[in-house]
Design a protein around this motif. Structure first.
Motif, mmCIF file in Angstrom:
data_model
loop_
_atom_site.group_PDB
_atom_site.id
_atom_site.type_symbol
_atom_site.label_atom_id
_atom_site.label_comp_id
_atom_site.label_asym_id
_atom_site.label_seq_id
_atom_site.Cartn_x
_atom_site.Cartn_y
_atom_site.Cartn_z
ATOM 1 N N ALA B 93 73.167 42.904 31.057
ATOM 2 C CA ALA B 93 72.317 44.084 31.141
ATOM 3 C C ALA B 93 72.241 44.836 29.806
ATOM 4 O O ALA B 93 71.463 45.768 29.667
ATOM 5 N N LEU B 94 73.058 44.447 28.845
ATOM 6 C CA LEU B 94 73.075 45.155 27.562
ATOM 7 C C LEU B 94 72.281 44.376 26.511
ATOM 8 O O LEU B 94 72.010 43.194 26.681
ATOM 9 N N THR B 95 71.950 45.074 25.421
ATOM 10 C CA THR B 95 71.211 44.399 24.358
ATOM 11 C C THR B 95 72.183 43.574 23.508
ATOM 12 O O THR B 95 73.406 43.690 23.638
ATOM 13 N N VAL B 96 71.588 42.756 22.647
ATOM 14 C CA VAL B 96 72.376 41.935 21.728
ATOM 15 C C VAL B 96 73.313 42.818 20.907
ATOM 16 O O VAL B 96 74.520 42.558 20.822
ATOM 17 N N ALA B 97 72.762 43.899 20.313
ATOM 18 C CA ALA B 97 73.562 44.746 19.429
ATOM 19 C C ALA B 97 74.697 45.417 20.207
ATOM 20 O O ALA B 97 75.834 45.498 19.723
ATOM 21 N N GLU B 98 74.393 45.866 21.420
ATOM 22 C CA GLU B 98 75.435 46.520 22.220
ATOM 23 C C GLU B 98 76.556 45.546 22.552
ATOM 24 O O GLU B 98 77.740 45.889 22.519
ATOM 25 N N ASN B 99 76.173 44.304 22.864
ATOM 26 C CA ASN B 99 77.187 43.295 23.144
ATOM 27 C C ASN B 99 78.074 43.036 21.941
ATOM 28 O O ASN B 99 79.284 42.893 22.075
ATOM 29 N N VAL B 100 77.440 42.968 20.776
ATOM 30 C CA VAL B 100 78.228 42.723 19.562
ATOM 31 C C VAL B 100 79.182 43.898 19.328
ATOM 32 O O VAL B 100 80.353 43.713 19.019
ATOM 33 N N ALA B 101 78.674 45.126 19.517
ATOM 34 C CA ALA B 101 79.494 46.316 19.280
ATOM 35 C C ALA B 101 80.712 46.327 20.189
ATOM 36 O O ALA B 101 81.805 46.743 19.787
ATOM 37 N N LEU B 102 80.530 45.841 21.439
ATOM 38 C CA LEU B 102 81.636 45.875 22.397
ATOM 39 C C LEU B 102 82.809 45.022 21.939
ATOM 40 O O LEU B 102 83.949 45.292 22.295
ATOM 41 N N GLY B 103 82.511 43.984 21.150
ATOM 42 C CA GLY B 103 83.598 43.113 20.708
ATOM 43 C C GLY B 103 84.281 43.605 19.452
ATOM 44 O O GLY B 103 85.174 42.951 18.937
ATOM 45 N N SER B 111 72.257 51.598 14.662
ATOM 46 C CA SER B 111 71.158 51.192 13.784
ATOM 47 C C SER B 111 71.679 50.349 12.621
ATOM 48 O O SER B 111 71.080 49.346 12.240
ATOM 49 N N GLU B 112 72.857 50.716 12.104
ATOM 50 C CA GLU B 112 73.441 49.917 11.015
ATOM 51 C C GLU B 112 73.819 48.535 11.512
ATOM 52 O O GLU B 112 73.613 47.524 10.834
ATOM 53 N N LEU B 113 74.386 48.511 12.726
ATOM 54 C CA LEU B 113 74.808 47.236 13.289
ATOM 55 C C LEU B 113 73.602 46.325 13.490
ATOM 56 O O LEU B 113 73.626 45.151 13.133
ATOM 57 N N ALA B 114 72.506 46.907 14.029
ATOM 58 C CA ALA B 114 71.304 46.105 14.249
ATOM 59 C C ALA B 114 70.830 45.533 12.930
ATOM 60 O O ALA B 114 70.421 44.365 12.844
ATOM 61 N N GLN B 115 70.907 46.346 11.865
ATOM 62 C CA GLN B 115 70.477 45.894 10.544
ATOM 63 C C GLN B 115 71.345 44.722 10.075
ATOM 64 O O GLN B 115 70.845 43.698 9.612
ATOM 65 N N ILE B 117 73.053 42.687 11.937
ATOM 66 C CA ILE B 117 72.785 41.502 12.767
ATOM 67 C C ILE B 117 71.546 40.786 12.247
ATOM 68 O O ILE B 117 71.525 39.560 12.122
ATOM 69 N N ARG B 118 70.505 41.571 11.882
ATOM 70 C CA ARG B 118 69.283 40.961 11.361
ATOM 71 C C ARG B 118 69.566 40.197 10.074
ATOM 72 O O ARG B 118 69.112 39.077 9.899
ATOM 73 N N GLU B 119 70.388 40.810 9.207
ATOM 74 C CA GLU B 119 70.700 40.154 7.936
ATOM 75 C C GLU B 119 71.408 38.822 8.171
ATOM 76 O O GLU B 119 71.014 37.787 7.636
ATOM 77 N N VAL B 120 72.465 38.877 8.991
ATOM 78 C CA VAL B 120 73.228 37.649 9.233
ATOM 79 C C VAL B 120 72.329 36.612 9.882
ATOM 80 O O VAL B 120 72.349 35.430 9.529
ATOM 81 N N SER B 121 71.492 37.059 10.824
ATOM 82 C CA SER B 121 70.671 36.094 11.544
ATOM 83 C C SER B 121 69.680 35.431 10.595
ATOM 84 O O SER B 121 69.404 34.240 10.708
ATOM 85 N N GLU B 122 69.157 36.189 9.613
ATOM 86 C CA GLU B 122 68.239 35.568 8.655
ATOM 87 C C GLU B 122 68.977 34.669 7.685
ATOM 88 O O GLU B 122 68.562 33.556 7.405
ATOM 89 N N ASN B 123 70.105 35.162 7.186
ATOM 90 C CA ASN B 123 70.878 34.383 6.220
ATOM 91 C C ASN B 123 71.244 33.011 6.737
ATOM 92 O O ASN B 123 71.265 32.045 5.985
ATOM 93 N N TYR B 124 71.592 32.953 8.022
ATOM 94 C CA TYR B 124 72.122 31.690 8.543
ATOM 95 C C TYR B 124 71.121 30.943 9.418
ATOM 96 O O TYR B 124 71.478 29.999 10.109
ATOM 97 N N GLY B 125 69.868 31.396 9.398
ATOM 98 C CA GLY B 125 68.854 30.654 10.142
ATOM 99 C C GLY B 125 69.082 30.663 11.646
ATOM 100 O O GLY B 125 68.883 29.656 12.317
ATOM 101 N N LEU B 126 69.552 31.797 12.148
ATOM 102 C CA LEU B 126 69.762 31.913 13.591
ATOM 103 C C LEU B 126 68.855 33.014 14.133
ATOM 104 O O LEU B 126 69.260 34.160 14.212
ATOM 105 N N PRO B 127 67.610 32.684 14.484
ATOM 106 C CA PRO B 127 66.688 33.747 14.882
ATOM 107 C C PRO B 127 67.199 34.515 16.110
ATOM 108 O O PRO B 127 67.512 33.903 17.126
ATOM 109 N N LEU B 128 67.299 35.823 15.980
ATOM 110 C CA LEU B 128 67.823 36.635 17.073
ATOM 111 C C LEU B 128 67.410 38.088 16.873
ATOM 112 O O LEU B 128 67.600 38.635 15.797
ATOM 113 N N ASP B 129 66.843 38.698 17.904
ATOM 114 C CA ASP B 129 66.437 40.100 17.815
ATOM 115 C C ASP B 129 67.533 40.974 18.425
ATOM 116 O O ASP B 129 67.840 40.842 19.611
#
Lengths: 361, 503
Positions: B93-103, B111-115, B117-129
């Motif tokens: 029920a949570l967003t990707v960013a919220e799930n990451v934050a929980l860990g 907002s920083e975390l979302a940013q 996540i976007r960077e890592v996802s682009e750097n490593y070719g793992l498309p994820l919003d």
């Protein structure tokens, strides 16, 4: 460090041994409780477990009571155990018991003063049908509208109690009873009564029916396909559907059988030990039978023994109140302890308790 | 290559089992190292010790030359060890960013975390919003959440437990690119898998475990898959051989079948059509959760469908329950062994009665003949080499592979006309898997029609004559399996879903 390890298979030894250990442990802890209340613990335990059966002074009265009390408990618990095994939770046996008694008594009293050999068997059938139909209400609501049978069956107990009061005060009231509530006393009317079959034992037709139900349930569960399907549904509903079990039919069967047996128990009670339909006819057998069913591990033989044991603690408990002045609350605590300890000891059936050495680095 | 992690003489004992016995191996910096072994070989125990979930009874570990003995996963993460589990621990029920934050121990602002996540996802070719709800993501995307969660900690060693078991071939390619990029940046990867071709494509070194001991170390690129498999099972593999017979008459005909499962999380089957002939093996691939369970249930009779949608042997069976279908020869073996194909706490004899009463005539006027049932249980145990003390043992006491042999054997020995199986060798060791496949092929050779639903493409390629794939409840038209390329299969499985990968 103590660790609890799941056994690959339930232990056969502990399945049989836990009830014995639980009773012994209850005696010890109960004895401590009674000692803390300033009573002699040995005397109290003896009064509860021994005197009702073997005391020269009281046994003549209390020994027959054992079967009188155990009979309906066992009969109802056998019916409940089928549903409980399949995960169908009928909590309303008390209502089915009352409705069986009313239905059976109504038939007998409606024909009064007709005297014929077939009236009592007809009342027995009517009692079973009364309980069965009352149980069909939660069964049909569950299969049609997916309602919760726990709530519906329980609520119907209170409805049944109101109908009981109305019967005792209204349509079944003894016309020759000088306006007192309650029906004619059927135990006083030979062709309507459920007599003690062997003098001094307390055994009446309800006890015979209870023993018959134990045997029938044993055969059903162990030899018959339907019993296998009941167990399978309780173990694993999805596997049961895969095995082709018609789950709605099973709900109707389990609730219906439990209702019919509870209705029978009610009929035998109202024509025998209770004698008449009265406002306080419902004595809680339908609820206590739930405890009996679990105490007996939903196993027919276990239920037979559990019914006798619980009946014994009731009679012994009354005796202890009367003889030693133990408060009834203490007796109830003692009975509650027995159930709690038994359920807690279930752990060792499925789990092993071991001591493991593990260095704490 | 300098050494990152060195494991020396690790031993871990559970009551009655020595899960790891004097296990030693090492991983270099930037190495992708495979941990190979059958189920129960001790791979999970070993990585649990490395990740701080279990403590060894003996032996020690060194990370970058200094002593490493994590008390818990937090300590392991602090030391630079991260792990992606086979089963995800995400809140749907949570967003990707919220799930990451929980860990995270000290999560930054959302907002920083979302940013990041976007960077890592682009750097490593793992498309994820980062703003999407996890419940809407595919299994492959969910895995990316777990991977990104690990990468944000900047790990030195990344442990991956069977990462490709839930992925389409295209998603596997994306994952491999990511892993190679990580490797090029100096991250070491400990890669656990059964899939030998994958390991040959990706890994630099491999340690092979059997029964808790190291039985071999090899260079996967220079070793054949067959050699590795033989090291894993400790015996020469019996490769099933398909005797391609002439296909016979049509046994099962499904046309335009639609089905809405009662379970709200189930997958709707949409316009499914297939035709199965006598002697044919139809393999159905697809990523888990695309309608496999539902397809099995409409064929087994657990679920009923519209009139005329399932024709068996010229007879409309769509209204029939499981037992009516068994009576005329349509049998099934579901994926979930415990709780669906078998009742865990019941004995094998009782579990035999679960499906076999009709065809083996185990009842007489509805009374069960337990003696005859037990005889049939013994026959299954003997013919399918089920390792168990006897038919009185509870199903849950058997290992997964042995129970699977029992479940498949129970259906095969009832001589079905059509048998539908879902994941017949899931979690089964290689030797048992080969035996199960051979039994299925023997059955087809005798003229039965088989539908094998599986996520193991190698398996499907090995035994099917025809191949189809399930994707979001639709079934592709079955095609002859011979000559299908991996790309074609991937497209059939709907890999297109995630094709617009970043480079």
């Amino acid at each position: 460090m103590i660790a609890i390890v799941k056994r690959p298979e339930p232990s056969k030894f502990w399945t049989i041994a836990t009830p014995v250990f639980a009773v012994l442990l209850t005696m010890i802890l109960g004895g401590l409780l009674f000692a803390a209340m300033g009573k002699d613990p040995v005397a109290a335990i003896r009064t509860i477990f021994w005197d009702p059966l073997f005391n020269d002074q009281f046994a003549a009265y209390s020994r027959p009571q054992l079967l009188v009390k155990a009979g309906p408990l066992i009969l109802i618990a056998i019916g409940l155990s089928l549903g409980f095994k399949a995960g169908i939770w009928n909590i309303g046996a008390e209502g089915q018991y009352i409705m069986g008694a009313i239905a059976g008594a109504s038939v007998g009293l409606a024909l009064y003063p007709l005297d014929a050999w077939w009236i009592f068997p007809l009342m027995v059938i009517a009692g079973a049908i009364g309980g069965f139909l009352w149980a069909m209400i939660p069964a049909l609501l569950k299969t049609r509208f997916n309602t919760n049978e726990i709530l519906v069956s329980l609520m119907l107990v209170y409805v049944a109690e109101q109908i009981l009061a109305s019967a005792a005060l209204g349509f079944l009231r003894n016309p020759e009873g000088n306006g007192f509530p309650g029906s004619r006393n059927m135990s006083q009317i030979p062709w309507l009564s459920n007599p003690e079959l062997i003098p001094g034992t307390g055994a009446h037709w309800g006890v015979v029916a209870a023993l018959g139900a134990v045997v029938a349930a044993y055969v059903l569960l162990n030899k018959h396909l339907l019993g296998f399907q009941i167990r399978l549904t309780g173990e694993s509903p999805r596997a049961a559907r895969f095995a082709g079990v018609k789950d709605k039919l099973l709900v109707v069967f389990c609730l219906g059988t439990a209702g019919a047996l509870a209705g029978l128990a009610g009929l035998f009670e109202v024509t025998g030990p209770a004698g008449q339909i009265s406002i306080d006819f419902g004595a809680g057998y339908g609820f206590t039978a739930i405890i009996v069913a679990f105490l007996g591990r939903l196993n027919p033989i276990g239920i037979l023994l559990a019914g006798l044991l619980l009946a014994l603690t009731f009679i012994g408990g009354e005796l202890a109140q009367f003889m030693l002045g133990l408060p009834s609350a203490a007796i109830q605590v003692f009975q509650g302890m027995l159930l709690m300890i038994l359920l807690a000891m279930d752990l060792v059936v499925n789990y092993r308790i071991t001591i493991v050495n593990r260095e704490t680095t | 290559m300098t050494e990152l992690l060195k494991v020396v003489g690790l031993t871990r004992e559970y009551p009655g089992v020595r899960a790891n016995d004097d296990v030693s191996f090492s991983i270099g910096t930037g190495e992708v190292h495979a941990l190979l072994g059958e189920n129960g070989a001790g791979k999970s125990t070993l990585v649990k010790m490395i990740y701080g979930l279990e403590k060894p009874d003996a032996g020690f570990m060194k990370l970058r030359g200094s002593s490493y003995a994590p008390q818990n996963p937090q300590a392991a993460r602090a030391a630079g060890v991260a792990m992606v589990f086979q089963h995800f621990s995400l809140f749907e029920a949570l967003t990707v960013a919220e799930n990451v934050a929980l860990g995270m121990e000290n999560p930054p602002k959302m907002s920083e975390l979302a940013q990041s996540i976007r960077e890592v996802s682009e750097n490593y070719g793992l498309p994820l919003d980062p703003d999407r709800i996890v419940g809407d993501l595919s299994a492959g995307e969910r895995q990316r959440v777990e991977i990104i969660r690990c990468l944000l900690q900047d790990p030195k060693l990344l442990i991956m437990d069977e990462p490709t078991s839930v992925l389409t071939p295209q998603e596997v390619e994306i994952l491999f690119k990511t892993l190679r990029k990580l490797q090029s940046e100096g991250t070491s990867i400990l890669y656990i898998s059964h899939k030998l071709e994958e390991i040959r494509a990706l890994c630099d070194g491999a340690t092979i475990l059997r029964l808790g001991k190291v039985v071999g170390i090899c260079d996967p690129k220079a070793t054949t898959a067959r050699e590795m498999a033989e090291m894993m099972v400790g015996q020469t593999l019996h490769v099933p051989t398909r005797e391609g017979g002439e296909a016979g008459e049509v046994l099962l005909d499904v046309q335009g079948l639609n089905f809405v499962p009662s379970n709200p999380f189930g997958t709707r089957l949409k316009d499914v059509s297939l035709r199965l002939r006598a002697g044919e093996v139809l393999g159905i691939g697809g990523v888990a959760g695309n309608g496999q369970d539902e397809l099995l249930s409409v064929l087994s009779g657990e679920a009923k469908t519209g009139k005329g949608s399932v024709i068996f042997d010229g007879q409309d069976v769509s209204h029939m329950g499981p037992n009516a279908r068994r009576r005329i020869g349509l049998l099934a073996a579901p994926e979930e062994r415990l709780g669906h194909a078998a009742a865990p706490n019941m004995s094998l004899t009782e579990n035999t009665a679960l499906t076999a009463t009709i065809r083996k005539k185990l009842t007489k006027s509805n009374f069960l003949n337990w003696k005859k049932t037990e005889e049939f249980a013994r026959e299954i145990i003997e013919k399918f080499d089920v390792r168990t003390p006897g038919p009185g043992s509870a199903a849950r006491s058997l290992s997964g592979g042995n129970l699977q042999k029992f479940v498949i054997g129970r259906e095969v020995l009832q001589d079905p006309k059509v048998l539908v199986v879902n994941q017949p060798t899931w979690g089964v060791d290689a030797a048992a898997a080969a035996a199960i496949r051979q039994a299925l092929l023997d059955l087809a050779a005798q003229g039965a029609g088989l539908i094998v639903i599986s996520q193991d493409l190698d398996e499907l390629m090995e035994i099917s004559d025809h191949f189809a794939a399930l994707n979001e409840g639709t079934l592709t038209a079955p095609r002859p399996a011979k000559g299908l390329s991996v790309e074609e299969i991937g497209l059939m499985m709907g890999g297109a879903h995630d094709m617009e990968m970043a480079g």
